[in-house]
Design a protein around this motif. Structure first.
Motif, PDB file in Angstrom:
ATOM      1  N   CYS A  74       0.829  -1.203   0.000  1.00 31.57           N
ATOM      2  CA  CYS A  74       0.000   0.000   0.000  1.00 31.57           C
ATOM      3  C   CYS A  74       0.869   1.260   0.000  1.00 31.57           C
ATOM      4  N   GLN A  75       1.908   1.262   0.811  1.00 36.49           N
ATOM      5  CA  GLN A  75       2.796   2.423   0.881  1.00 36.49           C
ATOM      6  C   GLN A  75       3.507   2.683  -0.436  1.00 36.49           C
ATOM      7  N   LYS A  76       3.788   1.627  -1.167  1.00 35.53           N
ATOM      8  CA  LYS A  76       4.523   1.763  -2.424  1.00 35.53           C
ATOM      9  C   LYS A  76       3.611   1.932  -3.632  1.00 35.53           C
ATOM     10  N   GLY A  77       2.307   2.103  -3.382  1.00 35.20           N
ATOM     11  CA  GLY A  77       1.369   2.354  -4.473  1.00 35.20           C
ATOM     12  C   GLY A  77       0.844   1.112  -5.161  1.00 35.20           C
ATOM     13  N   ARG A  78       1.131  -0.048  -4.614  1.00 39.90           N
ATOM     14  CA  ARG A  78       0.604  -1.299  -5.188  1.00 39.90           C
ATOM     15  C   ARG A  78      -0.700  -1.637  -4.449  1.00 39.90           C
ATOM     16  N   TYR A  79      -1.674  -0.757  -4.646  1.00 41.93           N
ATOM     17  CA  TYR A  79      -2.910  -0.826  -3.872  1.00 41.93           C
ATOM     18  C   TYR A  79      -3.698  -2.104  -4.097  1.00 41.93           C
ATOM     19  N   ALA A  80      -3.880  -2.489  -5.341  1.00 44.83           N
ATOM     20  CA  ALA A  80      -4.692  -3.685  -5.626  1.00 44.83           C
ATOM     21  C   ALA A  80      -4.092  -4.917  -4.959  1.00 44.83           C
ATOM     22  N   GLN A  81      -2.781  -5.039  -5.023  1.00 40.62           N
ATOM     23  CA  GLN A  81      -2.107  -6.183  -4.405  1.00 40.62           C
ATOM     24  C   GLN A  81      -2.265  -6.133  -2.885  1.00 40.62           C
ATOM     25  N   GLY A  82      -2.084  -4.957  -2.299  1.00 36.40           N
ATOM     26  CA  GLY A  82      -2.230  -4.809  -0.850  1.00 36.40           C
ATOM     27  C   GLY A  82      -3.635  -5.115  -0.382  1.00 36.40           C
ATOM     28  N   ILE A  83      -4.619  -4.616  -1.107  1.00 39.30           N
ATOM     29  CA  ILE A  83      -6.025  -4.850  -0.755  1.00 39.30           C
ATOM     30  C   ILE A  83      -6.344  -6.339  -0.818  1.00 39.30           C
ATOM     31  N   THR A  84      -5.885  -6.990  -1.868  1.00 44.49           N
ATOM     32  CA  THR A  84      -6.140  -8.428  -2.020  1.00 44.49           C
ATOM     33  C   THR A  84      -5.546  -9.207  -0.859  1.00 44.49           C
ATOM     34  N   GLU A  85      -4.308  -8.900  -0.496  1.00 40.30           N
ATOM     35  CA  GLU A  85      -3.647  -9.621   0.600  1.00 40.30           C
ATOM     36  C   GLU A  85      -4.309  -9.341   1.949  1.00 40.30           C
ATOM     37  N   LEU A  86      -4.710  -8.103   2.189  1.00 35.44           N
ATOM     38  CA  LEU A  86      -5.365  -7.774   3.462  1.00 35.44           C
ATOM     39  C   LEU A  86      -6.716  -8.473   3.576  1.00 35.44           C
ATOM     40  N   GLU A  87      -7.488  -8.463   2.489  1.00 36.07           N
ATOM     41  CA  GLU A  87      -8.781  -9.154   2.524  1.00 36.07           C
ATOM     42  C   GLU A  87      -8.587 -10.648   2.741  1.00 36.07           C
ATOM     43  N   LYS A  88      -7.591 -11.215   2.099  1.00 29.69           N
ATOM     44  CA  LYS A  88      -7.303 -12.644   2.256  1.00 29.69           C
ATOM     45  C   LYS A  88      -6.902 -12.968   3.700  1.00 29.69           C
ATOM     46  N   ALA A  89      -6.035 -12.142   4.284  1.00 25.48           N
ATOM     47  CA  ALA A  89      -5.597 -12.368   5.669  1.00 25.48           C
ATOM     48  C   ALA A  89      -6.778 -12.297   6.630  1.00 25.48           C
ATOM     49  N   LEU A  90      -7.652 -11.336   6.417  1.00 22.71           N
ATOM     50  CA  LEU A  90      -8.828 -11.211   7.285  1.00 22.71           C
ATOM     51  C   LEU A  90      -9.747 -12.419   7.145  1.00 22.71           C
ATOM     52  N   ARG A  91     -10.024 -12.814   5.921  1.00 20.08           N
ATOM     53  CA  ARG A  91     -10.920 -13.960   5.701  1.00 20.08           C
ATOM     54  C   ARG A  91     -10.327 -15.250   6.253  1.00 20.08           C
ATOM     55  N   ASN A  92      -9.020 -15.409   6.118  1.00 20.18           N
ATOM     56  CA  ASN A  92      -8.367 -16.621   6.638  1.00 20.18           C
ATOM     57  C   ASN A  92      -8.499 -16.738   8.150  1.00 20.18           C
ATOM     58  N   ARG A  93      -8.662 -15.620   8.829  1.00 19.84           N
ATOM     59  CA  ARG A  93      -8.809 -15.646  10.286  1.00 19.84           C
ATOM     60  C   ARG A  93     -10.265 -15.538  10.727  1.00 19.84           C
ATOM     61  N   GLY A  94     -11.201 -15.607   9.751  1.00 20.27           N
ATOM     62  CA  GLY A  94     -12.620 -15.621  10.092  1.00 20.27           C
ATOM     63  C   GLY A  94     -13.273 -14.256  10.172  1.00 20.27           C
ATOM     64  N   TYR A  95     -12.628 -13.209   9.701  1.00 20.35           N
ATOM     65  CA  TYR A  95     -13.209 -11.875   9.709  1.00 20.35           C
ATOM     66  C   TYR A  95     -13.692 -11.497   8.318  1.00 20.35           C
ATOM     67  N   THR A  96     -14.774 -10.758   8.280  1.00 20.40           N
ATOM     68  CA  THR A  96     -15.282 -10.235   7.023  1.00 20.40           C
ATOM     69  C   THR A  96     -14.713  -8.838   6.845  1.00 20.40           C
ATOM     70  N   PRO A  97     -14.040  -8.569   5.733  1.00 22.85           N
ATOM     71  CA  PRO A  97     -13.520  -7.215   5.512  1.00 22.85           C
ATOM     72  C   PRO A  97     -14.655  -6.195   5.529  1.00 22.85           C
ATOM     73  N   PRO A  98     -14.419  -5.039   6.127  1.00 26.02           N
ATOM     74  CA  PRO A  98     -15.481  -4.024   6.175  1.00 26.02           C
ATOM     75  C   PRO A  98     -15.747  -3.465   4.766  1.00 26.02           C
ATOM     76  N   PRO A  99     -16.943  -2.963   4.554  1.00 23.81           N
ATOM     77  CA  PRO A  99     -17.232  -2.357   3.243  1.00 23.81           C
ATOM     78  C   PRO A  99     -16.400  -1.090   3.067  1.00 23.81           C
ATOM     79  N   PRO A 100     -16.099  -0.730   1.823  1.00 23.64           N
ATOM     80  CA  PRO A 100     -15.340   0.505   1.587  1.00 23.64           C
ATOM     81  C   PRO A 100     -16.099   1.721   2.147  1.00 23.64           C
ATOM     82  N   GLN A 101     -15.343   2.664   2.635  1.00 23.17           N
ATOM     83  CA  GLN A 101     -15.965   3.876   3.187  1.00 23.17           C
ATOM     84  C   GLN A 101     -16.122   4.909   2.131  1.00 23.17           C
TER      85      GLN A 101
END
Length: 90
Positions: free
Chosen positions: A63-90
């Motif tokens: 995310c810091q380096k501007g690779r937003y799509a990759q960062g978003i995908t990994e964060l959503e995956k990490a959350l789902r793997n631990r049983g959390y639903t990613p929040p909707p975009p604000q």
């Protein structure tokens, strides 16, 4: 006939969806939102507990380096793997 209708629907919606996803400011905001949420719910806050996991930290770097799509995908995956639903975009 159904396939033609479905293809027409997909093609008519796709440009709108991709325009929203191509906006760097919106992607950066989404990355920040997901990172903050993942840091909050996936980090152990006890003595000796570390910070966020490697996947979350790596996504934060993306995310810091501007690779937003990759960062978003990994964060959503990490959350789902631990049983959390990613929040909707604000």
């Amino acid at each position: 006939m159904r396939r033609l209708a479905l293809a027409t629907l997909v093609l008519s919606v796709s440009p709108i969806a991709s325009q929203a996803q191509d906006d760097p400011a919106k992607l950066a905001a989404r990355c920040t939102q997901l990172y903050a949420y993942a840091d909050q719910v996936l980090t152990m806050r006890s003595e000796g507990g570390g910070g966020p996991g490697l996947a979350v930290r790596g996504a934060g770097v993306d995310c810091q380096k501007g690779r937003y799509a990759q960062g978003i995908t990994e964060l959503e995956k990490a959350l789902r793997n631990r049983g959390y639903t990613p929040p909707p975009p604000q």
